[in-house]
Design a protein around this motif. Structure first.
Motif, PDB file in Angstrom:
ATOM      1  N   ASN A  63      -0.051  -2.104   6.202  1.00 51.16           N
ATOM      2  CA  ASN A  63      -1.406  -2.432   5.768  1.00 51.16           C
ATOM      3  C   ASN A  63      -2.088  -3.347   6.785  1.00 51.16           C
ATOM      4  O   ASN A  63      -3.291  -3.240   7.031  1.00 51.16           O
ATOM      5  CB  ASN A  63      -1.353  -3.117   4.395  1.00 51.16           C
ATOM      6  CG  ASN A  63      -2.722  -3.367   3.805  1.00 51.16           C
ATOM      7  OD1 ASN A  63      -3.526  -2.456   3.668  1.00 51.16           O
ATOM      8  ND2 ASN A  63      -2.995  -4.622   3.446  1.00 51.16           N
ATOM      9  N   SER A  86      -3.126  -1.183   9.849  1.00 52.82           N
ATOM     10  CA  SER A  86      -3.941  -0.003   9.547  1.00 52.82           C
ATOM     11  C   SER A  86      -5.369  -0.427   9.218  1.00 52.82           C
ATOM     12  O   SER A  86      -5.659  -1.586   8.942  1.00 52.82           O
ATOM     13  CB  SER A  86      -3.348   0.772   8.369  1.00 52.82           C
ATOM     14  OG  SER A  86      -2.020   1.164   8.635  1.00 52.82           O
ATOM     15  N   GLY A  87      -6.251   0.542   9.213  1.00 50.84           N
ATOM     16  CA  GLY A  87      -7.655   0.253   8.936  1.00 50.84           C
ATOM     17  C   GLY A  87      -7.944  -0.004   7.476  1.00 50.84           C
ATOM     18  O   GLY A  87      -8.956  -0.611   7.139  1.00 50.84           O
ATOM     19  N   SER A  88      -7.063   0.461   6.600  1.00 42.92           N
ATOM     20  CA  SER A  88      -7.280   0.295   5.166  1.00 42.92           C
ATOM     21  C   SER A  88      -5.949   0.475   4.443  1.00 42.92           C
ATOM     22  O   SER A  88      -4.962   0.937   5.030  1.00 42.92           O
ATOM     23  CB  SER A  88      -8.282   1.331   4.648  1.00 42.92           C
ATOM     24  OG  SER A  88      -7.741   2.643   4.763  1.00 42.92           O
ATOM     25  N   MET A 119      -5.400   2.620   2.074  1.00 41.30           N
ATOM     26  CA  MET A 119      -5.164   4.060   1.974  1.00 41.30           C
ATOM     27  C   MET A 119      -4.549   4.612   3.256  1.00 41.30           C
ATOM     28  O   MET A 119      -3.657   5.448   3.220  1.00 41.30           O
ATOM     29  CB  MET A 119      -6.462   4.796   1.651  1.00 41.30           C
ATOM     30  CG  MET A 119      -6.789   4.863   0.168  1.00 41.30           C
ATOM     31  SD  MET A 119      -5.473   5.625  -0.820  1.00 41.30           S
ATOM     32  CE  MET A 119      -5.377   7.228  -0.040  1.00 41.30           C
ATOM     33  N   GLU A 120      -5.036   4.138   4.380  1.00 43.63           N
ATOM     34  CA  GLU A 120      -4.473   4.575   5.662  1.00 43.63           C
ATOM     35  C   GLU A 120      -3.021   4.116   5.773  1.00 43.63           C
ATOM     36  O   GLU A 120      -2.162   4.847   6.290  1.00 43.63           O
ATOM     37  CB  GLU A 120      -5.296   4.018   6.824  1.00 43.63           C
ATOM     38  CG  GLU A 120      -4.813   4.499   8.196  1.00 43.63           C
ATOM     39  CD  GLU A 120      -5.606   3.903   9.340  1.00 43.63           C
ATOM     40  OE1 GLU A 120      -5.079   3.899  10.480  1.00 43.63           O
ATOM     41  OE2 GLU A 120      -6.745   3.430   9.113  1.00 43.63           O
ATOM     42  N   ALA A 121      -2.733   2.915   5.281  1.00 43.80           N
ATOM     43  CA  ALA A 121      -1.363   2.402   5.319  1.00 43.80           C
ATOM     44  C   ALA A 121      -0.430   3.287   4.488  1.00 43.80           C
ATOM     45  O   ALA A 121       0.674   3.621   4.922  1.00 43.80           O
ATOM     46  CB  ALA A 121      -1.331   0.962   4.804  1.00 43.80           C
ATOM     47  N   LYS A 148      -0.866   6.425   3.755  1.00 42.14           N
ATOM     48  CA  LYS A 148      -0.715   7.705   4.464  1.00 42.14           C
ATOM     49  C   LYS A 148       0.275   7.575   5.617  1.00 42.14           C
ATOM     50  O   LYS A 148       1.115   8.449   5.838  1.00 42.14           O
ATOM     51  CB  LYS A 148      -2.069   8.189   4.989  1.00 42.14           C
ATOM     52  CG  LYS A 148      -2.005   9.555   5.678  1.00 42.14           C
ATOM     53  CD  LYS A 148      -3.353   9.981   6.207  1.00 42.14           C
ATOM     54  CE  LYS A 148      -3.251  11.371   6.819  1.00 42.14           C
ATOM     55  NZ  LYS A 148      -2.260  11.467   7.912  1.00 42.14           N
ATOM     56  N   ASN A 149       0.192   6.476   6.357  1.00 42.45           N
ATOM     57  CA  ASN A 149       1.096   6.289   7.491  1.00 42.45           C
ATOM     58  C   ASN A 149       2.547   6.148   7.031  1.00 42.45           C
ATOM     59  O   ASN A 149       3.463   6.713   7.639  1.00 42.45           O
ATOM     60  CB  ASN A 149       0.681   5.049   8.290  1.00 42.45           C
ATOM     61  CG  ASN A 149      -0.620   5.254   9.046  1.00 42.45           C
ATOM     62  OD1 ASN A 149      -1.027   6.396   9.297  1.00 42.45           O
ATOM     63  ND2 ASN A 149      -1.291   4.172   9.390  1.00 42.45           N
ATOM     64  N   ASP A 151       3.761   9.518   6.029  1.00 37.84           N
ATOM     65  CA  ASP A 151       4.075  10.350   7.203  1.00 37.84           C
ATOM     66  C   ASP A 151       5.426   9.968   7.797  1.00 37.84           C
ATOM     67  O   ASP A 151       6.215  10.837   8.187  1.00 37.84           O
ATOM     68  CB  ASP A 151       2.978  10.201   8.263  1.00 37.84           C
ATOM     69  CG  ASP A 151       1.673  10.869   7.861  1.00 37.84           C
ATOM     70  OD1 ASP A 151       1.692  11.703   6.921  1.00 37.84           O
ATOM     71  OD2 ASP A 151       0.628  10.550   8.471  1.00 37.84           O
ATOM     72  N   THR A 190       1.581  13.767  -2.110  1.00 36.99           N
ATOM     73  CA  THR A 190       0.655  12.676  -1.812  1.00 36.99           C
ATOM     74  C   THR A 190       0.784  11.597  -2.876  1.00 36.99           C
ATOM     75  O   THR A 190       0.907  11.896  -4.062  1.00 36.99           O
ATOM     76  CB  THR A 190      -0.804  13.189  -1.803  1.00 36.99           C
ATOM     77  OG1 THR A 190      -0.918  14.283  -0.881  1.00 36.99           O
ATOM     78  CG2 THR A 190      -1.769  12.091  -1.402  1.00 36.99           C
TER      79      THR A 190
END
Length: 326
Positions: A104, A107-109, A111-113, A115-116, A119, A126
């Motif tokens: 977090n 990451s930019g947000s 949600m991005e954290a 997702k990363n 991955d 999801t």
């Protein structure tokens, strides 16, 4: 019974959090990769609560559990992310929570954290928080007392020997994650539960738009109550008590939000049940007569899985019995 394992396109959305959702997700991923887990963000206890308070981030614990449940490989990385420090300032904290917190930070947000991390773990599906806004869970006990904080609710209910009358979220109106609404609308099957009734299941339903999405979706909707009662939350509850507690929290309780109730009619549990009883839990009773006149379809079967004295749902059987109806 149809061989649902040959079908890999069923779109399934699971709403809940904690151990209950994690168990169901482990079963579902064997049958479909189109899975979305929508997770409560009201957790304020344990390691999640510490990170929430210290870093101002959403609680990562339930999200971590769901990500690990959907991971393609459950090997050393699983053990690493589930590892809890046993001493020092990090005592009780899981490495997985710290990993999400670190992600977090870079990451930019949030949600991005997520997702990363997803991955990195190569998950099948999801994982989404029900909202990106900070939420406090509040409860009114039967004695009129108000309790603030998800982790405090069952403790206070036991201390005061007073059942939970109602829960609410503060702020009262928070925005849902748009992707969560979309996942419910576009699903072919929506599964609510299993999980803690008042602290994992109902909080998701109180988020603006979730109840409406559950009515608008054309998906088959399933509710899976817990096998065991939870001290401070569902003492003496039977299956219908669980259902009626959910109905009582809906804006329009006359319009149901699930079609099926999955009923466990499994064998006698034996010694593990005695262990649970020593901690104040009982098996959730099913009284068929109480469902007379109700429009819910009942799915009854032996769905118990016992490992190392933990009583859980048999995730494979649950996945099969649900997906064969979709």
């Amino acid at each position: 019974m149809k061989d649902v394992r040959k079908k890999h396109s069923k779109r399934v959305t699971v709403i809940g959090g904690g151990t209950g959702s994690s168990v169901i997700l482990r079963g579902l991923k064997k049958y479909t990769e189109n899975i979305t887990a929508i997770v409560t963000v009201a957790d304020d206890g344990g390691g999640s609560g510490v990170l929430r308070e210290d870093l101002g981030m959403l609680p990562p614990g339930d999200i971590r559990s769901c990500i690990l449940s959907l991971a393609d490989e459950e090997g050393i990385m699983q053990k690493l992310l589930n590892y809890r420090f046993e001493e020092g300032r990090l005592k009780g904290q899981s490495f997985g929570n710290l990993f999400i917190a670190a992600m977090n930070g870079i990451s930019g947000s949030f949600m991005e954290a997520i997702k990363n991390v997803s991955d990195v773990m190569a998950i099948k599906g999801t994982v989404l928080p029900v909202s990106l806004e900070s939420v406090t869970l509040c409860a009114e006990l039967a004695n009129g007392e108000i309790v603030n904080g998800e982790s405090q609710i069952p403790l206070k209910a036991m201390e005061k020997k007073s059942k939970i009358k109602r829960v609410s979220i503060s702020p009262h109106e928070i925005n849902p994650l748009p992707e969560a609404i979309e996942a419910i609308i576009n699903a072919q099957a929506v599964i609510i539960g299993p999980g803690s009734l008042y602290t994992s299941i109902i909080p998701n339903l109180l988020v603006e738009g979730i109840e409406d999405a559950l009515r608008r979706t054309k998906a088959k909707r399933f509710y899976i109550p817990n096998i065991m009662t939870q001290p401070g939350e569902t003492d003496d509850y039977d299956v219908l008590d669980h259902v009626e507690a959910i109905e009582a929290h809906l804006k329009n309780p006359k319009e149901k939000i699930f079609d099926y109730v999955v009923i466990n009619r499994g064998k006698e549990i034996g010694e593990p049940l005695d262990i649970y009883k020593s901690g104040g839990a009982e098996r959730v009773r099913f009284i068929e007569e109480k469902f007379e006149g109700k429009s819910y379809k009942l799915i009854k079967g032996d769905y118990i899985d016992i490992k190392q004295n933990y009583i859980r749902h048999d995730a494979d059987k649950i996945a099969e019995v649900i997906l064969e109806r979709v």
